[in-house]
Design an enzyme around this catalytic site. Structure first.
Site, mmCIF file in Angstrom:
data_model
loop_
_atom_site.group_PDB
_atom_site.id
_atom_site.type_symbol
_atom_site.label_atom_id
_atom_site.label_comp_id
_atom_site.label_asym_id
_atom_site.label_seq_id
_atom_site.Cartn_x
_atom_site.Cartn_y
_atom_site.Cartn_z
ATOM 1 N N ASN A 60 -7.632 -2.658 13.719
ATOM 2 C CA ASN A 60 -8.732 -2.725 13.965
ATOM 3 C C ASN A 60 -9.313 -3.748 13.213
ATOM 4 O OD1 ASN A 60 -7.891 -1.361 11.279
ATOM 5 N ND2 ASN A 60 -9.325 0.392 10.979
ATOM 6 N N GLU B 27 -9.694 -1.398 5.585
ATOM 7 C CA GLU B 27 -10.148 -1.814 7.015
ATOM 8 C C GLU B 27 -11.947 -2.268 6.777
ATOM 9 O OE1 GLU B 27 -7.862 0.065 8.413
ATOM 10 O OE2 GLU B 27 -7.862 2.459 8.310
ATOM 11 N N ASP C 227 0.666 -1.007 0.060
ATOM 12 C CA ASP C 227 0.599 0.568 0.055
ATOM 13 C C ASP C 227 0.845 1.123 -0.308
ATOM 14 O OD1 ASP C 227 0.752 -0.318 2.540
ATOM 15 O OD2 ASP C 227 -0.950 -1.448 2.991
ATOM 16 N N HIS D 274 -7.396 -4.561 10.345
ATOM 17 C CA HIS D 274 -6.932 -4.294 8.792
ATOM 18 C C HIS D 274 -5.741 -5.265 8.811
ATOM 19 C CE1 HIS D 274 -4.847 0.254 9.346
ATOM 20 N NE2 HIS D 274 -4.101 -1.134 9.341
HETATM 21 C C1 F6R Z 1 1.557 -1.674 6.275
HETATM 22 C C2 F6R Z 1 0.047 -1.587 6.173
HETATM 23 C C3 F6R Z 1 -0.645 -2.222 7.285
HETATM 24 C C4 F6R Z 1 0.221 -2.090 8.938
HETATM 25 C C5 F6R Z 1 -0.749 -2.169 9.785
HETATM 26 C C6 F6R Z 1 0.233 -2.549 11.507
HETATM 27 O O1 F6R Z 1 1.434 -1.486 4.372
HETATM 28 O O2 F6R Z 1 -0.030 -2.019 5.005
HETATM 29 O O3 F6R Z 1 -1.821 -2.945 7.580
HETATM 30 O O4 F6R Z 1 1.164 -3.670 8.434
HETATM 31 O O5 F6R Z 1 -1.409 -0.627 10.029
HETATM 32 O O6 F6R Z 1 1.232 -1.537 11.833
HETATM 33 P P1 F6R Z 1 2.101 -0.928 12.775
HETATM 34 O O7 F6R Z 1 3.506 -2.488 12.256
HETATM 35 O O8 F6R Z 1 2.512 -0.022 12.768
HETATM 36 O O9 F6R Z 1 1.478 -1.727 14.044
#
Ligand code: F6R
Length: 245
Positions: A136, A143, A67, A138
């Site tokens: 959450n 989301e 992403d 994701h």
């Molecule tokens: C990042 C992504 C997100 C993160 C998620 C966890 O490329 O796709 O899904 O993996 O938000 O983020 P952290 O690791 O910062 O807790």
């Protein structure tokens, strides 16, 4: 699903990178799906070490990222393009032309989404997809929603995601509110999935996502249906599932 409990954050990275590195050793032309955020940094540090020691050669490896924020120039220090260069690509012998992060500044996002899907197909699909887990539920920036989005698409980030990402920006108004992300279908097509998760703050969502019902309200729950998923976490992240793994 296979759960691996690691000693600590560094050990999560060591174990996740071992899986990615063995893939690269077995097939030097592997396609790796990569993630950003804080969870995969120790994985990248171990991949860098493996490259420096000569264990892993990334010259012919291709990568696709999950992403990117909409509106951030690749040169912006919070763009995921910048993150990947700083945390991995510039430290290993990968051909930067063989790496791809969705564009956050496309003039035509509908086309960028289609092109991104086609690119993944054209490189033969993803051998191993590395994932983190949002508070959450994701994965990528898929989301919680009423349906599972299938292909690469643009999304409005939820308040919870914006709050979680606020720590990386000077002020809340600077946090992008939209992103472009691989879809759930794109992620589920990866031949193998490795998800890294650490810390007490993720304990609840780990339980809901991997031991609750499969629902688009918790996008990561769909991973229960994938035939080859490894979840690597520390004792804190696994604290609510200890007696089930
Ligand atoms: C990042 C992504 C997100 C993160 C998620 C966890 O490329 O796709 O899904 O993996 O938000 O983020 P952290 O690791 O910062 O807790």
């Amino acid at each position: 699903m296979v759960f691996i409990q690691a000693k600590d954050y560094d050990d999560i990275g060591r174990r996740a990178s071992s899986i990615l590195i063995s893939q690269v050793i077995l097939n030097k032309k592997s396609v790796l799906g990569l993630a950003t955020g804080s969870s995969p940094i120790s994985t990248y540090q171990h991949m860098i070490k493996a490259n420096a020691s000569g264990l892993a050669d990334f010259r012919e490896v291709k990568t696709v990222n999950l992403d990117e924020y909409v509106g951030l120039d690749p040169a912006h220090n919070q763009s995921y393009f910048y993150f990947m260069n700083e945390n991995l690509f510039k430290h290993i012998n990968i051909d930067i032309a063989q790496t791809r992060v969705p564009s956050g500044i496309s003039k035509d996002f509908a086309k960028e989404c289609v092109d991104y899907e086609n690119h993944i197909k054209s490189v033969g699909g993803v051998d191993i997809q590395l994932l983190g887990l949002g508070h959450n539920g994701h994965i990528g920036f898929n989301e919680p929603a009423e349906d599972f989005p299938v292909t690469t698409h643009c999304v409005d980030l939820t308040e919870s995601t914006i709050s979680a990402n606020e720590r990386f920006f000077e002020k809340r108004e600077d946090v992008p509110t939209k992103a472009i992300t691989m879809g759930i279908g794109t992620i589920m097509k990866a031949r193998k999935i490795v998800l890294v998760v650490n810390g007490e703050a993720k304990a609840d969502i780990v339980e809901k996502a991997f031991f609750g019902p499969v629902t688009p309200n918790i996008p990561a729950s769909v991973l229960q249906l994938h035939p080859d998923v490894v979840i690597i976490g520390d004792a804190q992240a696994f604290s609510k599932i200890q007696n089930r793994i």
